[in-house]
Design a protein around this motif. Structure first.
Motif, short mmCIF file in Angstrom:
data_model
loop_
_atom_site.label_atom_id
_atom_site.label_comp_id
_atom_site.label_asym_id
_atom_site.label_seq_id
_atom_site.Cartn_x
_atom_site.Cartn_y
_atom_site.Cartn_z
N GLU A 136 2.07 17.04 14.63
CA GLU A 136 1.02 17.26 15.37
C GLU A 136 1.13 16.64 16.79
N VAL A 137 0.57 17.12 18.00
CA VAL A 137 0.32 16.72 19.18
C VAL A 137 -0.81 17.18 19.82
N ASP A 138 -1.63 16.32 20.04
CA ASP A 138 -2.88 16.42 21.06
C ASP A 138 -3.89 17.44 20.20
N GLY A 139 -3.87 17.20 18.77
CA GLY A 139 -4.49 17.98 17.81
C GLY A 139 -4.03 19.63 17.47
N ASN A 140 -2.84 19.79 17.94
CA ASN A 140 -2.26 21.16 17.78
C ASN A 140 -0.74 21.06 16.90
N VAL A 141 -0.54 22.00 16.16
CA VAL A 141 0.57 21.63 15.30
C VAL A 141 1.82 22.32 16.14
N VAL A 142 2.97 21.76 16.02
CA VAL A 142 4.13 21.78 17.10
C VAL A 142 5.31 22.23 16.34
N ALA A 416 5.06 -1.77 18.14
CA ALA A 416 4.94 -1.62 19.64
C ALA A 416 5.56 -0.26 19.97
N GLY A 417 6.69 0.05 19.05
CA GLY A 417 7.27 1.08 19.18
C GLY A 417 6.61 2.42 18.65
N ILE A 418 6.12 2.11 17.42
CA ILE A 418 5.14 3.34 16.90
C ILE A 418 3.78 3.50 18.00
N GLU A 419 3.25 2.62 18.50
CA GLU A 419 2.09 2.71 19.54
C GLU A 419 2.72 3.37 20.54
N ALA A 420 3.81 3.03 21.18
CA ALA A 420 4.45 3.90 22.59
C ALA A 420 4.66 5.21 22.19
N HIS A 421 4.71 5.74 20.96
CA HIS A 421 4.97 7.21 20.52
C HIS A 421 3.90 7.82 20.07
N ARG A 422 2.48 7.27 19.97
CA ARG A 422 1.28 7.88 19.70
C ARG A 422 0.47 8.47 20.92
N THR A 423 -0.13 9.72 20.83
CA THR A 423 -0.54 10.25 21.77
C THR A 423 -1.99 9.54 22.27
N ASP A 424 -2.32 9.72 23.49
CA ASP A 424 -3.78 9.07 23.75
C ASP A 424 -4.89 9.94 22.95
N TRP A 425 -4.65 11.11 22.94
CA TRP A 425 -5.64 12.13 22.20
C TRP A 425 -5.95 11.52 20.73
N ALA A 426 -5.07 10.89 20.04
CA ALA A 426 -5.10 10.24 18.74
C ALA A 426 -6.01 9.17 18.71
N ILE A 427 -5.76 8.27 19.42
CA ILE A 427 -6.43 7.02 20.00
C ILE A 427 -7.89 7.38 20.33
N GLY A 428 -7.97 8.17 21.23
CA GLY A 428 -9.39 8.55 21.91
C GLY A 428 -10.04 9.80 21.48
N GLY A 430 -9.46 12.30 19.89
CA GLY A 430 -9.48 12.81 18.49
C GLY A 430 -9.76 12.14 17.53
N GLY A 431 -10.09 10.79 17.80
CA GLY A 431 -10.65 9.92 16.86
C GLY A 431 -10.04 9.89 15.39
N ILE A 432 -8.84 10.11 15.47
CA ILE A 432 -7.83 9.95 14.26
C ILE A 432 -7.13 8.56 14.06
N HIS A 433 -7.25 7.70 14.90
CA HIS A 433 -6.60 6.39 14.95
C HIS A 433 -7.63 5.34 15.55
N PRO A 434 -7.81 4.12 14.88
CA PRO A 434 -7.36 3.72 13.27
C PRO A 434 -7.66 4.92 12.52
N TRP A 435 -6.97 4.84 11.32
CA TRP A 435 -7.12 5.99 10.41
C TRP A 435 -7.68 5.31 9.01
N MET A 436 -8.00 4.12 8.92
CA MET A 436 -8.74 3.34 7.64
C MET A 436 -9.79 2.62 8.47
N VAL A 437 -11.21 2.84 7.95
CA VAL A 437 -12.31 2.05 8.51
C VAL A 437 -12.83 1.40 7.27
N PRO A 438 -13.61 0.28 7.38
CA PRO A 438 -14.41 -0.27 6.22
C PRO A 438 -15.58 0.45 5.60
N GLY A 439 -15.63 0.50 4.44
CA GLY A 439 -16.58 1.14 3.79
C GLY A 439 -16.12 2.57 3.40
#
Length: 652
Positions: A136-142, A416-428, A430-439
């Motif tokens: 997936e890239v920017d919420g789309n399948v590639v 750092a290498g993993i973070e450099a390859h993650r899209t801004d959409w996922a972090i922003g 898209g709301g899918i990163h972080p992918w585990m939250v308390p509770g």
């Protein structure tokens, strides 16, 4: 031979006659000479509970007896070595350790895997059961396909939304929403395949991963779904009931594999599959270079992170539209992962490569109470890398040692290498990163705030082994269970000795002792499981005038039966203190280097041995599990004691 001479001196040569033939797997003898028909002397059956009783065998029935060729039963002529040779002749092909045919590390590991998990399926990443791992890239399948909108239809990256609509084409793919966390494979690789084969309690996972040295994806045809080439071949076997796990990886001197044909299992399909065994040696890595246990370490064979595209991780929720459209659902199903659950790596080759890591690995309790109530975290990669990525914080240690500092720097580089390859959409947005939250755990739809930095630092200290009692450390890997241990489930039963008359032409002082028992190897619920053998320790002496049964201290000791200090005589027979020991007895009909037929019923063991008139024979049976790890073997501590008084009256 000094020990043998000492035994003979103390117990008499007749004792050697008695003790030597008790031993390996259950076996029904076939006579080479002599058969009793219509004898006037009844058989006698002996057990610890009942002593010796006359059997109800009807007169005229045939009782098969065996006389080894070239060995007389006269006590004056038979020494320890001759006795051991007689034992082997009487009971051919039943004295053998499982997975002992080959000295090749890889082939032996495959044999060990079959002995624990049963038959190994072929690794077929082109089977109907295979799953292609989406990207997936920017919420789309590639996917990489010919672009029909350009002249010549060059290969480019097609982006489709959850409705199946093409939203754009791109010539490059520098980032993705859910990069791989391995640290060694291509971050945003496409069209890798996974296969899951389930047989009862055992499942096999096969991963055919497309990757390259640069760790970057391109428009090379290699990355298309139809191209069968791939670079990383991984195999995992796992028993969900016993927690046993085994790892195989493709050779590292082979750059590419081809999934258009299935891969033969390590060790071939069975002991006699010579062609397959040779072929497997060219596929699998005999050095176990990849430390698979470091990631697959949470009491499960699965690494469940967003990259593997399970519906329950890396989406807003398991039911949102993108999860429904893109994910593999629950291809890798949920399973309990409690800290105290059994979990053990099998394979002498693999475990000898990583003895320290396996011994030092620990499970961790989150001192803040946020992250370990549902699943297990460890001091290995599950904690150090996956947990850090899950909560979106860099790995950290408050007061690292020099060793920890070096390891921490390496892990921070991977992060750092993993973070450099993650899209801004996922972090922003898209709301899918972080992918585990308390509770809320992996349900990101609730809007629960991420784990606080303070709580992360406390947990990270624990995950790096830098915490104290608040971390609740306990060994990750559990010990190889002894047969008949609590909750192990196997059992030895029906042990008895049957005293049979001498065959025609034999010395009148000779009797045949037929020792038999049953054993049910139910550990892990694998019908083809073949990791148990029986050790048989024997001693002999005079029959007391009052006929009282023997006391427990008169039998061979359990340490003697384990073979802790055994001096070899010949073949499976050795001397152990004041007793003789026959090792590695298998069940009836299970000839050397053969795979057992499936059965969950108790298997029958039987072995014949010569016995001398007017002597008492005492036998201890000890089930032995071949652990196929660095503990070698585990023995039952249960007492299985039987004896026989060979009463012949006055001999002429």
């Amino acid at each position: 031979m000094r020990a043998v001479a000492l035994i003979a001196a103390v117990l008499g040569i007749a004792f050697l006659l008695l003790s030597g033939t008790i031993g390996h797997e259950a076996f029904v003898s076939t006579p080479l000479a002599g058969e009793r028909q219509g004898s006037d002397q009844a058989d006698v059956i002996c057990s610890k509970a009942s002593g010796c009783v006359v059997s109800q065998l009807p007169r005229g029935s045939a009782v098969k007896l065996l006389r080894p060729r070239g060995v007389a039963f006269t006590p004056a002529e038979l020494d320890g070595k001759s006795f051991a040779e007689a034992v082997t002749r009487w009971n051919p092909d039943i004295f053998w350790a499982p997975a002992s045919k080959s000295t090749d590390v890889l082939t032996r590991s495959g044999d060990e895997a079959r002995a624990v998990f049963g038959p190994i399926p072929a690794g077929d990443c082109d089977s109907p059961q295979m799953k292609v791992i989406p990207l997936e890239v920017d919420g789309n399948v590639v996917d990489l396909k010919p672009n029909p909108t350009k002249p010549g239809s060059p290969l480019e990256f097609e982006h489709r939304n959850e409705n199946g609509e093409v939203v754009k084409w791109t010539a490059t793919l520098p980032r993705c929403d859910k990069p791989s966390l391995t640290g060694s494979s291509t971050y945003c690789g496409l069209n890798s395949r996974a296969v899951r084969v389930v047989r009862g309690n055992v499942e096999w996972l096969f991963l055919c991963r497309k990757s390259n040295i640069s760790q970057e994806v391109s428009t090379d045809p290699y990355w298309t779904r139809s191209d069968p080439r791939f670079s990383v071949f991984g195999t995992i076997g796992f028993n969900r009931k016993s927690g046993e796990i085994i790892f195989f990886d493709g050779r590292k001197d082979q750059r590419e594999f081809d999934w258009s044909k299935p891969f033969v299992p390590p060790g071939g399909r069975n002991y006699s599959d010579d062609v397959g065994r040779v072929a497997a040696e060219k596929i699998y890595d005999p050095t176990f270079q990849i430390s698979c246990h470091a990631c697959h370490d949470n009491k499960s064979p699965y690494v469940i992170d967003p990259h593997i595209e399970q519906s329950r991780v890396g989406f807003g929720s398991a039911l949102d539209s993108k999860s429904t459209a893109f994910s593999l659902g629950d291809f890798l199903p949920r399973r309990p992962r409690l800290p105290g659950a059994p979990f053990r790596v099998v394979g002498t080759g693999y475990t000898s490569t990583y003895p320290n890591e396996l011994g030092q690995a620990r499970t961790v309790e989150d001192p803040t109470g946020n992250c370990t109530s549902c699943h297990t975290l460890t001091t290995q990669i599950t904690g150090r890398r996956f947990a850090a990525d899950a909560v979106g914080y860099e790995p950290t240690v408050t007061s690292p040692t020099w060793v920890q500092l070096l390891e921490l720097h390496e892990e921070q580089t991977v992060y750092a290498g993993i973070e450099a390859h993650r899209t801004d959409w996922a972090i922003g947005s898209g709301g899918i990163h972080p992918w585990m939250v308390p509770g809320s755990g992996n349900d990101l739809s609730s809007g629960t705030p991420r784990l606080s930095l303070e709580d992360w630092r406390k947990l990270s200290d624990c995950l790096w082994g830098a915490g104290g009692s608040e971390c609740g450390y306990r060994p990750l890997y559990t010990r190889c269970p002894a047969p008949e241990a609590q909750d192990e489930g196997s059992s030895l039963a029906d042990a008895e000795i049957r005293v049979l008359p001498p065959p025609p032409g034999e010395d009148v002082r000779t009797r045949v002792l037929r020792v038999s028992w049953t054993f049910r190897n139910s550990y892990g619920g694998v019908p083809e499981r073949d990791d148990i053998r029986i050790n048989v320790a024997v001693s002999a002496g005079t029959i007391p005038a009052n006929g009282d049964p023997p006391q427990s201290g008169e039998y061979p000791s359990i340490e003697q039966a384990k073979g802790t200090s055994v001096e070899a005589i010949s073949g499976p027979v050795g001397s152990a203190g004041s007793s003789l020991l026959i090792e590695n007895v298998s069940f009836a009909g299970h000839k050397k280097w053969s795979d057992p037929p499936p059965s969950m019923s108790p298997r029958t063991f039987q072995i014949d041995l010569p016995g001398e008139c007017n002597r008492r024979t005492l036998v201890r049976l000890v089930p032995k599990r071949f652990c196929f790890d660095q503990s070698q073997a585990a023995f039952s501590e249960a007492d299985h004691l039987i004896y026989a008084d060979v009463q012949c009256g006055e001999l002429q």
